[in-house]
Design an enzyme around this catalytic site. Structure first.
Site, mmCIF file in Angstrom:
data_model
loop_
_atom_site.group_PDB
_atom_site.id
_atom_site.type_symbol
_atom_site.label_atom_id
_atom_site.label_comp_id
_atom_site.label_asym_id
_atom_site.label_seq_id
_atom_site.Cartn_x
_atom_site.Cartn_y
_atom_site.Cartn_z
ATOM 1 N N ASP A 1 -35.212 41.417 -4.434
ATOM 2 C CA ASP A 1 -34.291 41.197 -5.554
ATOM 3 C C ASP A 1 -33.072 42.089 -5.295
ATOM 4 O O ASP A 1 -33.085 42.927 -4.381
ATOM 5 C CB ASP A 1 -34.977 41.585 -6.882
ATOM 6 C CG ASP A 1 -34.042 41.413 -8.074
ATOM 7 O OD1 ASP A 1 -33.373 40.365 -8.162
ATOM 8 O OD2 ASP A 1 -33.961 42.326 -8.930
ATOM 9 N N SER A 2 -32.041 41.939 -6.131
ATOM 10 C CA SER A 2 -30.869 42.801 -5.994
ATOM 11 C C SER A 2 -31.171 44.235 -6.431
ATOM 12 O O SER A 2 -30.444 45.151 -6.079
ATOM 13 C CB SER A 2 -29.724 42.247 -6.845
ATOM 14 O OG SER A 2 -30.131 42.178 -8.198
ATOM 15 N N TYR B 1 -25.944 40.702 -8.027
ATOM 16 C CA TYR B 1 -25.677 39.504 -7.221
ATOM 17 C C TYR B 1 -25.015 38.404 -8.071
ATOM 18 O O TYR B 1 -24.341 37.529 -7.547
ATOM 19 C CB TYR B 1 -26.994 38.910 -6.689
ATOM 20 C CG TYR B 1 -27.614 39.589 -5.495
ATOM 21 C CD1 TYR B 1 -27.071 40.735 -4.930
ATOM 22 C CD2 TYR B 1 -28.775 39.055 -4.919
ATOM 23 C CE1 TYR B 1 -27.678 41.336 -3.830
ATOM 24 C CE2 TYR B 1 -29.374 39.651 -3.821
ATOM 25 C CZ TYR B 1 -28.820 40.794 -3.284
ATOM 26 O OH TYR B 1 -29.414 41.375 -2.196
ATOM 27 N N GLY B 2 -25.302 38.465 -9.356
ATOM 28 C CA GLY B 2 -24.983 37.331 -10.233
ATOM 29 C C GLY B 2 -23.522 36.974 -10.395
ATOM 30 O O GLY B 2 -23.195 35.888 -10.849
ATOM 31 N N CYS C 1 -35.835 36.829 -7.488
ATOM 32 C CA CYS C 1 -34.478 36.870 -8.033
ATOM 33 C C CYS C 1 -34.063 35.427 -8.299
ATOM 34 O O CYS C 1 -34.157 34.580 -7.405
ATOM 35 C CB CYS C 1 -33.573 37.530 -6.991
ATOM 36 S SG CYS C 1 -31.815 37.333 -7.287
ATOM 37 N N ASN C 2 -33.662 35.166 -9.529
ATOM 38 C CA ASN C 2 -33.261 33.792 -9.875
ATOM 39 C C ASN C 2 -31.985 33.384 -9.164
ATOM 40 O O ASN C 2 -31.843 32.240 -8.729
ATOM 41 C CB ASN C 2 -33.023 33.682 -11.382
ATOM 42 C CG ASN C 2 -34.310 33.697 -12.164
ATOM 43 O OD1 ASN C 2 -34.850 32.659 -12.502
ATOM 44 N ND2 ASN C 2 -34.819 34.885 -12.450
ATOM 45 N N THR C 3 -31.043 34.318 -9.058
ATOM 46 C CA THR C 3 -29.755 34.000 -8.440
ATOM 47 C C THR C 3 -29.975 33.574 -6.982
ATOM 48 O O THR C 3 -29.459 32.553 -6.531
ATOM 49 C CB THR C 3 -28.815 35.229 -8.509
ATOM 50 O OG1 THR C 3 -28.814 35.723 -9.852
ATOM 51 C CG2 THR C 3 -27.413 34.889 -8.085
ATOM 52 N N GLU D 1 -30.352 48.008 -15.136
ATOM 53 C CA GLU D 1 -30.330 48.939 -13.994
ATOM 54 C C GLU D 1 -30.049 50.379 -14.447
ATOM 55 O O GLU D 1 -30.487 51.330 -13.820
ATOM 56 C CB GLU D 1 -29.253 48.516 -12.969
ATOM 57 C CG GLU D 1 -29.607 47.288 -12.148
ATOM 58 C CD GLU D 1 -30.650 47.538 -11.043
ATOM 59 O OE1 GLU D 1 -30.730 48.651 -10.516
ATOM 60 O OE2 GLU D 1 -31.394 46.579 -10.725
ATOM 61 N N CYS E 1 -33.469 35.347 -15.355
ATOM 62 C CA CYS E 1 -33.051 36.436 -14.461
ATOM 63 C C CYS E 1 -34.185 37.434 -14.515
ATOM 64 O O CYS E 1 -34.681 37.760 -15.608
ATOM 65 C CB CYS E 1 -31.760 37.073 -14.950
ATOM 66 S SG CYS E 1 -31.356 38.613 -14.083
ATOM 67 N N THR E 2 -34.623 37.913 -13.375
ATOM 68 C CA THR E 2 -35.806 38.776 -13.374
ATOM 69 C C THR E 2 -35.531 40.158 -13.978
ATOM 70 O O THR E 2 -36.469 40.912 -14.243
ATOM 71 C CB THR E 2 -36.385 38.916 -11.950
ATOM 72 O OG1 THR E 2 -35.346 39.357 -11.066
ATOM 73 C CG2 THR E 2 -36.939 37.587 -11.455
ATOM 74 N N HIS E 3 -34.255 40.480 -14.194
ATOM 75 C CA HIS E 3 -33.948 41.735 -14.890
ATOM 76 C C HIS E 3 -34.171 41.612 -16.404
ATOM 77 O O HIS E 3 -34.378 42.613 -17.081
ATOM 78 C CB HIS E 3 -32.481 42.129 -14.681
ATOM 79 C CG HIS E 3 -32.191 42.808 -13.385
ATOM 80 N ND1 HIS E 3 -32.109 42.131 -12.196
ATOM 81 C CD2 HIS E 3 -31.937 44.116 -13.092
ATOM 82 C CE1 HIS E 3 -31.818 42.992 -11.227
ATOM 83 N NE2 HIS E 3 -31.716 44.197 -11.741
HETATM 84 N N1 DGL Z 1 -32.552 39.803 -10.900
HETATM 85 C C1 DGL Z 1 -31.700 38.835 -10.323
HETATM 86 C C2 DGL Z 1 -31.838 37.462 -10.905
HETATM 87 O O1 DGL Z 1 -32.934 37.107 -11.265
HETATM 88 C C3 DGL Z 1 -30.310 39.281 -9.917
HETATM 89 C C4 DGL Z 1 -29.413 39.779 -10.968
HETATM 90 C C5 DGL Z 1 -28.116 40.283 -10.387
HETATM 91 O O2 DGL Z 1 -28.158 41.040 -9.425
HETATM 92 O O3 DGL Z 1 -27.065 39.888 -10.917
HETATM 93 O O4 DGL Z 1 -30.932 36.690 -10.955
#
Ligand code: DGL
Length: 274
Positions: free
Chosen positions: A10-11, A42-43, A73-75, A152, A184-186
């Site tokens: 993931d990011s 990453y998003g 990571c969804n992105t 984060e 989003c996994t966050h």
């Molecule tokens: N946790 C990631 C996701 O599921 C990335 C979020 C990010 O870095 O913007 O999209």
């Protein structure tokens, strides 16, 4: 013979919400987690940049001896799943399709909200995946870009999290949805705040549980599951490990051991030119 591991990336800390579920379901597996903390988020990046980062993360994990790769990571799942599945000789699992499966079972009124990063929402990956299973479901999407830095920074209990959630979720509160996907996994890190705003009647879905089930069935299908003995986790990050250790241990409810920070120099072999 040394056990082969499950690789996950993931990011940043977000993918740990998936790791937690995989660990619970598959306690004998060894997991190597890669958090690209130097380049989070990453998003907000272009599909090209996200694809490049995903390839680099996967290449690094591949050299560590992995038998299966989870894009936690969804992105990256939205933008790079196909290319990783084509390029790598091991099974690669993203988080979007497993999550869509759960959505289809969860919704009763067929009105579903999806929140995610700008790149995930722009890709329409959830809509496509949900509509493959049930074209009658109406999907209402909203990007929530500040949720990732809030997670984060460990500010999920701060007033800022509540204020941003109120602002981002306003339209969804009035869309009569009965299910909301944390795409989003966050975002599970902010689950209490999100639940509080959406109310008890809305079922909140996150990718972790369904992805873990998919990991289990894929390992079994390929006859590569480890079912004996105690597994473990190792973590690599691309920036300093302190914040990752602190927030990560809150997510997993246990101290994170074995967090290694990759200096640019160690990592340079896996970086692709643009
Ligand atoms: N946790 C990631 C996701 O599921 C990335 C979020 C990010 O870095 O913007 O999209």
């Amino acid at each position: 013979m040394q056990k082969l591991s499950i690789g996950m990336f993931d990011s940043g800390v977000g993918g740990l919400t998936v790791l937690k579920e995989v660990k619970k379901l598959l306690p004998s597996e060894h997991i190597i987690y890669f958090g690209d903390t130097a380049r989070v988020p990453y998003g907000n990046r272009s599909p090209q940049a996200v694809t490049k980062y995903a390839l680099e993360s996967a290449l690094f994990l591949l050299t560590k001896g992995i038998k299966l790769l989870v894009i936690a990571c969804n992105t990256s799942s939205a933008l790079a799943l196909n290319i990783l599945q084509k390029k790598f000789p091991i099974p690669v699992i993203g988080v979007i399709d497993p999550c869509a499966k759960e959505v289809v079972t969860a919704t009763k009124n067929k009105r579903v909200g999806v929140i995610g990063t700008k790149a995930t929402i722009k890709s329409n990956a959830y809509e496509k995946s949900i509509h493959k299973l049930d074209p009658d479901i109406q999907v209402f999407s909203k990007s929530c870009p500040l949720f990732v830095p809030i997670a984060e920074e460990g500010l999920e209990k701060d007033e800022v999290a509540h204020l941003m959630a109120k602002k981002y979720l306003k339209d969804l509160q009035h869309a009569h949805i009965d299910t909301l996907v944390m795409g989003c996994t966050h975002y599970p890190i902010l689950e209490d705040v999100i639940k509080n705003i959406m109310g008890k009647k809305v079922t909140i879905v996150n990718a972790g549980r369904e992805t873990a089930k998919e990991v289990k069935s894929t390992l079994e299908k390929h006859k590569i599951a480890d079912t004996k003995g105690k597994g473990g986790c190792e973590y690599f990050v691309t920036d300093s490990p302190e914040a990752f250790e602190e927030i990560g241990s809150r997510i997993l409810n246990e101290p994170l051991s074995k967090v290694r920070s990759l200096k640019n120099l160690d990592y340079k072999d896996y970086l692709l030119s643009s």
